[in-house]
Design an enzyme around this catalytic site. Structure first.
Site, short mmCIF file in Angstrom:
data_model
loop_
_atom_site.label_atom_id
_atom_site.label_comp_id
_atom_site.label_asym_id
_atom_site.label_seq_id
_atom_site.Cartn_x
_atom_site.Cartn_y
_atom_site.Cartn_z
N ASP A 591 0.79 -1.24 0.00
CA ASP A 591 0.00 0.00 0.00
C ASP A 591 0.82 1.28 0.00
O ASP A 591 1.28 1.73 -1.03
CB ASP A 591 -0.98 -0.03 1.18
CG ASP A 591 -1.97 -1.18 1.09
OD1 ASP A 591 -1.81 -2.01 0.18
OD2 ASP A 591 -2.89 -1.26 1.91
N GLU A 824 -4.12 -7.10 13.50
CA GLU A 824 -3.61 -6.91 12.13
C GLU A 824 -2.15 -6.49 12.13
O GLU A 824 -1.35 -6.96 11.32
CB GLU A 824 -4.46 -5.85 11.43
CG GLU A 824 -4.04 -5.54 10.00
CD GLU A 824 -4.85 -4.41 9.39
OE1 GLU A 824 -4.76 -4.24 8.16
OE2 GLU A 824 -5.55 -3.70 10.13
#
Length: 857
Positions: A591, A824
């Site tokens: 990302d 996460e």
């Protein structure tokens, strides 16, 4: 035939016609004396013959032209009826048609908890399934709230699978503020008749949490059954008058025959129901809440209306009682008339027999966990429990989805978009996907780059499930060799994703991590981890998969190549943005990890080069294993692997001696920042926006950002064990001022100009500092490798490996017991969980770290 070919053909027809006219015109220019009497008469005869012959030839050519035109129109019409290439399936036999995925394997996996986006749900692996699920009323801020879909905002103290074997058993805990729901699911293919996939049962234990005897509260559960195909369900006659046992609903389906679902309990319970007719179930909780609210306003009672719409295909049953209580909900199928056999099967799936069966499945889960994961005695029981939770949530989070992906189409091609598609997309062919998911609350769908990491864990538990999942992903390959990187299939999945993120871009790839697990399986064959019959199954799978894997590789090797031989770059970066500090590289999976400041086709991305090395080396291994080294005529994978692992060439393209690190290459300047600027919008309103400002001229250079990307050659083990560059890599990893923390390696160097910098006003740093388990696992894997091979830095690698491994395990375990979740990512400064919780996708790799199971990258 292409447009250019059609134009060329028409040109030739016109040319032939012109030639004919020209020849015919010549006869009209003979002098009059030649066309009259005497000698002229003979000449007239010869001239007329020639003229007629030319006319005849002209007519023949005209006829040929007409025939050609008609045939061409037919071909063009046929071509126009074909779907565009981007939504055309790859022309090869499907992996899911292999015999290994039929028969007992298919039936054993038919029913399951394949609805990861809800707190508890059951469905079959078929597009139009019976769907069961659970809702309940929780309490938040002294108000009742409906629990149904997994949501981070629900603030449950903890939830997730504690045990799950992926096939016929799972046990989950859902911890509310003042109560605990324990859901158990078990399947049975016992004596007597039963439908395809067998029978199953759900047990729900509702327990007090920290309340004294007189403070018992009522709990309201809502169990539902829906037929996605719209078939009418039949309400049981005793659904309201519950006296310990009742048939809730029944029906008939082609796949399972006549079926019934019952409710049994020894507790005092009150039941109500409501029936709905709707093709959608993603808004079912809204329908239930509206029904309850109407009842509350009319009668002051918090109960369903005990009514149903005509031809209801969904029934919701409210089950209320004082805590604690236990209910059993058995499903039996394949019923042939009323018989005592049905009652016998119901008894085996309820009460004490069900308790015995669940205890048996619990023992089997523990035994298999011990067998599959060699967790040494160094780990205490609390650590082992987290390992079991990671395994259970990974395999219990597997879902089944069916639908069509939306594929972006440029404006220049939008004339070909069908009316049922959107303004800027085509629909992929209808497809089903059986896949693990990264996170049930936030990412309950398939992600291509995550899936390879998921399967590193799952194949060690059940390699047939892994082959099933990988096969379904490869069956999504289109004719060009591209796979959509994110799978958002079906109305329920779409309801969880903002519209702007749904459309997939066929120019963009994703790390081909499926090669990770395929090469791991090949290594398992070479090291004799499989018995002969298992080896044969894997080889049969690879035999059919090889042509799809070859096409997938070729897509990368043509669409993502750079200008220099052996270079690659991720497509899809926005080179026109004025809002992003550094244009994102979503296709890389990393990302906002900083790349070249000004995207261009001159870029070289070191991580993609290493992924391509893995893919080429894996393809070469497949060819060797199958004994067909010459099978792939398009590419000599061995020579490609050698090129991409060429240490000198790698260093020429990506190594920076001053930093001792590997970098991307591109058009870059460090003099970029975000500044506030007043902007007048189209409607004339003045607003402040954070916009990008560049104060230095970019130039082609190595991009000086030390972080995860810098260690891909290290993770790929391209660096020779005796090279001084290896020592520099080890120094970077262990440097507390750069990447090292007491909780794991941070994603971007603390000294980086982009460290923990926002990418836009609304985009917090993602891969710019926080600790991610998948990259730590891969780096740890290579540390383990270099600590076991001969070389001058062996002991140094071993010391770093031990400390990093200990830090990672300790931090994940600590967070789990403090928060109730695996996360996460983890904070770069304090090690606390960040991002979405119940992220038991690649964060579950913690279990492989505990058992020291590592792949060959």
């Amino acid at each position: 035939m292409t447009g250019a070919s059609r134009r060329s053909a028409h040109g030739r027809i016109k040319s032939s016609s012109s030639s004919s006219s020209s020849s015919g015109g010549d006869s009209l220019r003979y002098p009059p004396s030649i066309r009259r009497g005497g000698k002229g008469k003979e000449l007239v005869s010869i001239g007329a013959f020639k003229s007629n012959l030319k006319i005849l030839v002209g007519l023949m050519l005209l006829g040929i032209a007409i025939i050609y035109f008609v045939i061409n129109r037919i071909v063009v019409s046929h071509e126009s009826q074909k779907p565009p290439r981007v939504i055309t399936p790859f022309p090869a036999p499907k992996l899911m048609d292999l015999s290994m995925f039929q028969g007992e394997h298919k039936e054993s996996l038919y029913w399951g908890t394949y609805r990861p986006h809800v707190y508890f749900g059951v469905r079959a692996r078929t597009p139009q399934s019976l769907v069961a699920g659970l809702m309940w009323l929780g309490v938040k801020d002294e108000m009742y709230v409906m629990r149904h879909f997994c949501e981070n905002s629900d603030d449950l103290s903890s939830f997730g699978w504690r045990e799950h074997n992926g096939r016929d058993f799972g046990r989950q805990e859902l911890v509310e503020n003042d109560m605990i729901l324990e859901t158990s699911f078990v399947k049975s293919k016992g004596d007597g008749s039963s439908g395809y996939g067998g029978d199953w049962s759900v047990r729900i234990d509702v327990k007090n949490k920290g309340l004294s005897g007189d403070a018992k509260r009522s709990a309201h559960l809502f169990f539902y059954l829906a037929d996605e195909g719209g078939s009418v369900l039949n309400l049981g006659r005793d659904a309201l008058d519950f006296q310990g046992s009742s048939r809730l609903v029944s029906g008939s389906r082609e796949d399972v025959g006549d079926w019934q679902i019952h409710l049994r309990s020894e507790n005092q319970l009150e039941t109500h129901y409501s029936g709905f007719k709707t093709p959608h179930i993603y808004n079912l909780s809204d329908l239930v809440q509206r029904n309850l609210a109407l009842q509350a306003r009319k009668f002051g009672r918090l109960q369903l209306s005990d009514t149903s719409e005509d031809s209801s295909n969904i029934y919701v049953f409210q089950i209320s009682g004082k805590l604690p209580f236990t209910i059993d909900i058995p499903f039996v199928s394949g019923i042939r008339g009323e018989s005592s056999n049905v009652e016998k099967r119901l008894i085996s799936l309820t009460g004490l027999p069900l308790s015995d069966l669940l205890r048996k499945k619990h023992r089997e889960f523990d035994a298999k966990f011990t067998e599959c994961f060699n967790i040494s005695e160094e780990h205490d029981s609390e650590t082992v429990r987290v390992g079991k939770t990671a395994m259970a949530n990974m395999i219990g989070g597997i879902g089944y989805f069916y639908g069509q992906s939306k594929i972006y189409v440029p404006k220049s091609s939008q004339a070909s978009i069908s009316p049922e598609s959107g303004d800027n997309h085509l629909l992929y062919w209808p497809a089903e996907l059986y896949t693990a998911v990264p996170s049930r609350p936030f990412f309950p769908r398939g992600f291509l780059w995550d899936e390879g990491f998921h399967q590193l864990l799952i194949w060690r538990w059940d390699f047939r499930i892994t082959l099933d999942i990988v096969g379904r992903w490869l069956d999504l390959l289109n004719i060009d060799g591209w796979i959509p990187r994110e799978q958002i299939l079906g109305a329920e999945a779409l309801s969880k994703v903002p519209e702007e993120f749904v459309v997939q871009y066929p120019s963009n790839g994703n790390p081909p991590t499926l090669f990770l697990v395929i090469r791991d399986l090949i290594d398992g064959i070479k090291t004799e981890k499989f018995i002969a019959s298992e080896k044969d199954e894997i080889l049969s799978f690879l035999e059919r998969a090889s042509v799809r894997l070859d096409a997938w590789f070729q897509w990368f090797n043509t669409s993502q190549t750079g200008k220099e031989r052996g270079s690659y770059f991720w497509h899809g970066r926005d080179n026109t943005t004025t809002r992003e500090l550094n244009p994102k590289t979503l296709s890389s999976g990393l990302d906002d990890y900083p790349r070249a400041s000004h995207p261009s086709e001159d870029e070289r991305h070191v991580d993609l080069r290493c992924w391509m090395y893995l893919a080429a080396d894996c393809m070469h291994s497949i060819a060797e294993l199958l004994g067909k080294e010459d099978k792939f005529s398009k590419e000599d994978y061995n020579s490609t692997a050698k090129l991409l692992s060429n240490f000198e060439l790698l260093n020429q393209m990506h190594y920076d001696k001053d930093h001792g690190a590997y970098f991307d290459y591109g058009n870059h300047t460090e003099k970029v920042k975000l500044i506030w600027k007043e902007v007048i919008s189209e409607n004339g309103h003045l607003s402040r926006q954070l916009v990008r400002k560049t104060s230095g001229k970019p130039k082609l250079r190595l991009v000086p950002q030390v972080g995860y990307v810098s260690f891909f050659p290290f993770m790929s083990r391209i660096i020779p064990a005796e090279s001084p560059i290896l020592e520099k890599q080890l120094d970077l990893i262990s440097n507390r001022s750069i990447l090292w923390s007491d909780y794991g390696l941070v994603s971007l160097a603390k000294t980086s100009s982009m460290y923990m910098k926002r990418n836009t006003e609304h985009d917090a740093p993602y891969w710019r500092g926080p600790i991610w388990m998948n990259m730590n696992y891969m780096i740890l894997s290579s540390l383990h490798h270099y600590s076991t091979v001969d070389g001058p830095y062996r002991e140094k690698a071993r010391g770093i490996y031990k400390e990093l491994r200990s830090n990672l395990i300790r931090n994940v375990v600590r967070n789990y017991y403090e928060t109730g979740y695996i996360w996460e990512q983890y904070d770069q400064d304090k090690g606390t969980g960040k991002g979405t919780r119940l992220f038991t996708g690649w964060s579950a790799l913690t279990l492989l770290i505990m058992s020291e199971e590592y792949p060959i990258f």
